[in-house]
Design a protein around this motif. Sequence first.
Motif, PDB file in Angstrom:
ATOM      1  N   ALA A  13       3.099  -4.549   0.078  1.00  0.00           N
ATOM      2  CA  ALA A  13       1.951  -4.874   1.048  1.00  0.00           C
ATOM      3  C   ALA A  13       2.030  -4.198   2.199  1.00  0.00           C
ATOM      4  CB  ALA A  13       1.795  -6.367   1.337  1.00  0.00           C
ATOM      5  N   VAL A  14       3.308  -4.151   3.022  1.00  0.00           N
ATOM      6  CA  VAL A  14       3.475  -3.309   4.114  1.00  0.00           C
ATOM      7  C   VAL A  14       3.243  -2.037   4.001  1.00  0.00           C
ATOM      8  CG1 VAL A  14       5.391  -2.812   5.769  1.00  0.00           C
ATOM      9  CG2 VAL A  14       5.307  -5.105   5.079  1.00  0.00           C
ATOM     10  N   ALA A  18       0.357   0.569   5.645  1.00  0.00           N
ATOM     11  CA  ALA A  18       0.516   1.743   6.469  1.00  0.00           C
ATOM     12  C   ALA A  18      -0.181   2.993   5.723  1.00  0.00           C
ATOM     13  CB  ALA A  18       2.036   1.866   6.115  1.00  0.00           C
ATOM     14  N   LYS A  19      -0.156   3.095   4.725  1.00  0.00           N
ATOM     15  CA  LYS A  19      -0.808   4.361   3.908  1.00  0.00           C
ATOM     16  C   LYS A  19      -2.561   4.152   4.189  1.00  0.00           C
ATOM     17  CE  LYS A  19       2.419   5.335   0.323  1.00  0.00           C
ATOM     18  NZ  LYS A  19       2.690   6.777   0.827  1.00  0.00           N
ATOM     19  N   VAL A  20      -2.983   2.834   4.148  1.00  0.00           N
ATOM     20  CA  VAL A  20      -4.490   2.676   3.979  1.00  0.00           C
ATOM     21  C   VAL A  20      -4.893   2.806   5.624  1.00  0.00           C
ATOM     22  CG1 VAL A  20      -6.324   0.943   4.217  1.00  0.00           C
ATOM     23  CG2 VAL A  20      -4.535   1.053   2.039  1.00  0.00           C
ATOM     24  N   ALA A  21      -3.978   2.694   6.768  1.00  0.00           N
ATOM     25  CA  ALA A  21      -4.387   2.960   8.075  1.00  0.00           C
ATOM     26  C   ALA A  21      -4.628   4.243   8.213  1.00  0.00           C
ATOM     27  CB  ALA A  21      -2.961   2.190   8.834  1.00  0.00           C
ATOM     28  N   PRO A  42       3.438  -4.847   9.328  1.00  0.00           N
ATOM     29  CA  PRO A  42       2.415  -3.530   8.864  1.00  0.00           C
ATOM     30  C   PRO A  42       1.890  -3.041  10.014  1.00  0.00           C
ATOM     31  CG  PRO A  42       2.255  -5.439   7.494  1.00  0.00           C
ATOM     32  CD  PRO A  42       3.079  -6.169   8.662  1.00  0.00           C
ATOM     33  N   ILE A  43       1.357  -1.863   9.814  1.00  0.00           N
ATOM     34  CA  ILE A  43       0.569  -1.005  10.803  1.00  0.00           C
ATOM     35  C   ILE A  43      -0.693  -1.670  10.848  1.00  0.00           C
ATOM     36  CG2 ILE A  43      -0.239   1.219  11.380  1.00  0.00           C
ATOM     37  CD1 ILE A  43       2.139   2.416  10.297  1.00  0.00           C
ATOM     38  N   GLU A 236       0.616   3.823  -4.729  1.00  0.00           N
ATOM     39  CA  GLU A 236       0.176   5.071  -4.758  1.00  0.00           C
ATOM     40  C   GLU A 236      -1.379   4.734  -5.675  1.00  0.00           C
ATOM     41  OE1 GLU A 236       0.093   7.749  -3.201  1.00  0.00           O
ATOM     42  OE2 GLU A 236       1.835   7.367  -2.181  1.00  0.00           O
ATOM     43  N   GLY A 237      -1.245   4.121  -6.681  1.00  0.00           N
ATOM     44  CA  GLY A 237      -2.194   3.449  -7.723  1.00  0.00           C
ATOM     45  C   GLY A 237      -3.403   2.714  -6.836  1.00  0.00           C
ATOM     46  N   ALA A 238      -2.841   1.889  -5.968  1.00  0.00           N
ATOM     47  CA  ALA A 238      -3.905   1.184  -5.331  1.00  0.00           C
ATOM     48  C   ALA A 238      -4.634   2.103  -4.128  1.00  0.00           C
ATOM     49  CB  ALA A 238      -3.125   0.006  -4.501  1.00  0.00           C
TER      50      ALA A 238
END
Length: 253
Positions: A13-14, A18-21, A42-43, A236-238
Amino acid sequence: MLRVLILGGIGDAVELAAKVANIPGIEAIASLAGRTREPATPIGNVRIGGFGGVAGLVSYLREMQIDILIDATHPFANQISENAAAATQEVGIPRLMVIRPAWEKLEDDYWLEVENNQAAVAALSNQAKRVFLTIGRQEIATFAHLQEIWFLMRMIDPPNTDVLVPPGLILCDRGPFILENEQEILLKYNIDTIVSKNSGGSATYPKIIAARKLGIKVVMVNRPPVPPGEQVPDVEGAVQWLLEKLKPTLRFV
């Protein structure tokens, strides 16, 4: 702008938050269970704690106008996954589960697979003397009556003072762990059996490799069933799934 709620504890989740941000057009809120006293934060937007069951989660989804829910909780956090499935169905929004693949038994592994902690207790009785218990702090009381066994109990945070604890030693540590250290622990404490949940992932897998190399038995607790729905095996899939959901909104920007 898509508003995404990411449910999780730590780890996946963390990383996902971070990637989604960094993705334009997505606003993410990471919701952590709060079981770890000093979680990796998380960011971005973060909330900590439960929702109060399905009804509470439904209210939150509506109040915060959430468009998508991603369930990146621990594979054994089945109650929140069930709640997420019910709540998103009631609200009518998409839900994705990030479910890392389970560990698979290899030829040289000495596993006894069981369905739950109670079955693990039964497997230890009269069969083990020194056990490496690696199920976290929430459920160690299940093993407390096994007074004839010595336990090395590893967890991120110590248990609450009112929790019954098996005889032995508590070791507070946080993964990822490395193989050399795991082998050293097993030898230093003369461990003959490991009790582990089949969490999957790489952070805690070195203990399984160490057990394989040293010929130590592993009592492996299998995962509970997950609710039906879309799944991906990793962060990465998410991210790719989210980008596909984002495409229709970008056409009109």
